[in-house]
Design an enzyme around this catalytic site. Structure first.
Site, PDB file in Angstrom:
ATOM      1  N   LYS A  33       0.452  -9.759   2.592  1.00 44.70           N
ATOM      2  CA  LYS A  33       0.422  -8.584   3.596  1.00 44.70           C
ATOM      3  C   LYS A  33      -0.600  -7.675   3.097  1.00 44.70           C
ATOM      4  CE  LYS A  33       3.261  -5.415   4.283  1.00 44.70           C
ATOM      5  NZ  LYS A  33       2.546  -4.166   4.238  1.00 44.70           N
TER       6      LYS A  33
ATOM      7  N   MET B  92       7.405  -0.205  -4.677  1.00 44.45           N
ATOM      8  CA  MET B  92       7.589   1.273  -4.640  1.00 44.45           C
ATOM      9  C   MET B  92       8.953   1.217  -4.253  1.00 44.45           C
ATOM     10  SD  MET B  92       4.009   2.890  -3.705  1.00 44.45           S
ATOM     11  CE  MET B  92       3.884   2.586  -1.981  1.00 44.45           C
TER      12      MET B  92
ATOM     13  N   SER C  73       8.221  -4.992   5.791  1.00 42.64           N
ATOM     14  CA  SER C  73       7.536  -3.803   4.882  1.00 42.64           C
ATOM     15  C   SER C  73       8.442  -2.821   4.727  1.00 42.64           C
ATOM     16  CB  SER C  73       6.401  -3.113   5.791  1.00 42.64           C
ATOM     17  OG  SER C  73       6.013  -2.142   5.437  1.00 42.64           O
ATOM     18  N   SER C  74       8.404  -2.073   3.612  1.00 45.46           N
ATOM     19  CA  SER C  74       9.501  -0.947   3.426  1.00 45.46           C
ATOM     20  C   SER C  74       9.255   0.146   4.513  1.00 45.46           C
ATOM     21  CB  SER C  74       9.064  -0.336   2.156  1.00 45.46           C
ATOM     22  OG  SER C  74       9.335  -1.352   1.239  1.00 45.46           O
TER      23      SER C  74
ATOM     24  N   HIS D 182       9.853  -8.882  -1.110  1.00 44.59           N
ATOM     25  CA  HIS D 182       9.872  -8.532  -2.335  1.00 44.59           C
ATOM     26  C   HIS D 182      10.771  -9.437  -3.142  1.00 44.59           C
ATOM     27  CE1 HIS D 182       9.445  -4.074  -1.151  1.00 44.59           C
ATOM     28  NE2 HIS D 182       8.388  -4.261  -1.878  1.00 44.59           N
TER      29      HIS D 182
HETATM   30  O1  PAF Z   1       2.007  -2.917  -2.975  1.00 49.61           O
HETATM   31  C1  PAF Z   1       2.820  -2.001  -3.536  1.00 49.61           C
HETATM   32  O2  PAF Z   1       4.026  -1.610  -3.184  1.00 49.61           O
HETATM   33  C2  PAF Z   1       2.123  -1.034  -4.349  1.00 49.61           C
HETATM   34  O3  PAF Z   1       0.586  -0.709  -3.776  1.00 49.61           O
HETATM   35  C3  PAF Z   1       2.076  -1.369  -5.718  1.00 49.61           C
HETATM   36  C4  PAF Z   1       1.228  -2.613  -6.182  1.00 49.61           C
HETATM   37  C5  PAF Z   1       3.417  -1.519  -6.421  1.00 49.61           C
HETATM   38  C6  PAF Z   1       1.310  -0.303  -6.750  1.00 49.61           C
HETATM   39  O4  PAF Z   1       2.028   0.805  -6.656  1.00 49.61           O
END
Ligand code: PAF
Length: 249
Positions: A145, A26, A181-182, A33
Site C-alpha cells: 500500500k 506505527m 490502513s490505521s 499488519h
Molecule cells: O509504514 C509505516 O507504518 C511506517 O512508515 C514505518 C515503516 C513503520 C516507519 O515509521
C-alpha cells in the site's frame, strides 16, 4: 515488550544465529499488519514487531496528534499471533541525538507523497535505518500500500550495503476494496463506505484526468493521481483523513 534500545541490542546479540523477521509498524494494527506478521513467521525463526509512532515522518502536528493509538489492543493481537518480541521505544530512546542526523533521498522522495509531505520520507528512512541497525533482521516486511516507501527503503539498504532483505507484501483490502490502513479508524462506517470508491476509481479503465474529476465530484480532495513504475498511485483527503493507494496498470 521492551522499550530500551540497549536490552533489544543484547537480545539481538543472543539470537545472532537465528533468522529474524522484522515487521516495523506505527501500531493501531489491522489485518494488513497481521499479514506481514504471518509472512514473517513463515519465513523466519523469530518475528519481531516494532511499534513506534515516528514524529519525524509527520509534517503536520495535528496529523501526528490524531494518529490512532491502541497499545492494549495491539498487544492482544501480537500475543494471539505469537509474535516473539515487541520493541516499543519512545522518542528519546530512538533519537538520542534528537533529529541531528537523518537519511535523505534526493530524488524519489520528492515525488508523489514526498512532494505533498515535505520531509516525510527523511523521517521514514531515518527511523527504518535505526530499527534495522538495532534488530539486525534477515528479512524486513513492508506493505505494498505504501509502495513508494517500500522502494525507497529497498534502495536505501542497497545504497548503504545493509545486510537485510526488504520484502514487499500485497495490500490487504476490506471486502469493499478499501485498502486497510490505521487511518481508516478515524472514519465512521458511512465514511468508510464512501472512501471505498477511491480504489474502484483508481483501478478503472479511465484517464488520470477523468479519475481526478470523478473523485472531486464525490467530495474527495485529490492530492495526486500519477503513474510511475507500472503502477497508478493516488492520495486523497476525505473527512480530514489522508488516504493513499496504488494499483498495477
Ligand atoms: O509504514 C509505516 O507504518 C511506517 O512508515 C514505518 C515503516 C513503520 C516507519 O515509521
Amino acid at each position: 515488550m521492551t522499550t530500551t534500545v540497549n536490552s533489544t541490542q543484547k537480545w539481538t546479540q543472543l539470537n545472532i544465529d537465528q533468522k529474524i523477521g522484522l515487521v516495523p509498524t506505527m501500531g493501531a494494527l489491522h489485518q494488513g499488519h497481521m499479514s506481514l506478521i504471518h509472512q514473517s513467521k513463515k519465513e523466519n525463526d523469530i518475528t519481531v514487531v516494532s511499534i513506534f509512532v515516528n514524529p519525524t515522518q509527520f509534517n503536520k502536528k495535528q496529523d501526528l496528534k490524531s494518529y490512532p493509538k491502541d497499545l492494549e489492543r495491539d498487544l492482544a493481537l501480537l500475543c494471539k499471533a505469537k509474535v516473539d518480541y515487541l520493541f516499543a521505544p519512545d522518542y528519546d530512546a530512538l533519537y538520542p541525538y534528537n533529529y541531528r542526523y537523518k537519511v535523505s533521498d534526493c530524488k524519489m522522495a520528492k515525488i508523489l507523497c514526498g512532494a505533498n509531505r515535505p520531509g516525510h520520507f527523511d523521517g521514514v528512512l531515518s527511523v527504518v535505518m535505526k530499527l534495522l541497525n538495532i534488530i539486525k533482521p534477515t528479512n524486513a516486511y513492508f506493505g505494498e500500500k505504501d509502495y513508494q516507501q517500500y522502494i525507497l527503503i529497498k534502495d536505501m539498504v542497497q545504497a548503504f550495503f545493509m545486510d537485510v532483505n526488504i520484502i514487499p507484501c500485497p495490500t490487504v483490502r476490506e471486502v469493499s476494496g478499501l485498502a486497510m490502513s490505521s487511518r481508516n479508524l478515524l472514519l465512521t462506517p458511512e465514511q468508510l463506505e464512501v472512501a471505498s470508491s477511491f480504489y474502484h476509481h483508481l483501478k478503472a479503465d479511465a484517464s488520470i484526468e477523468e479519475i481526478k474529476t470523478k473523485l472531486t465530484e464525490q467530495g474527495f480532495v485529490v492530492d495526486y493521481i500519477e503513474e510511475h513504475f507500472g503502477r497508478r498511485f493516488g492520495a486523497i483527503h476525505y473527512a480530514n483523513v489522508r488516504l493513499i493507494d496504488n494499483v498495477e496498470v
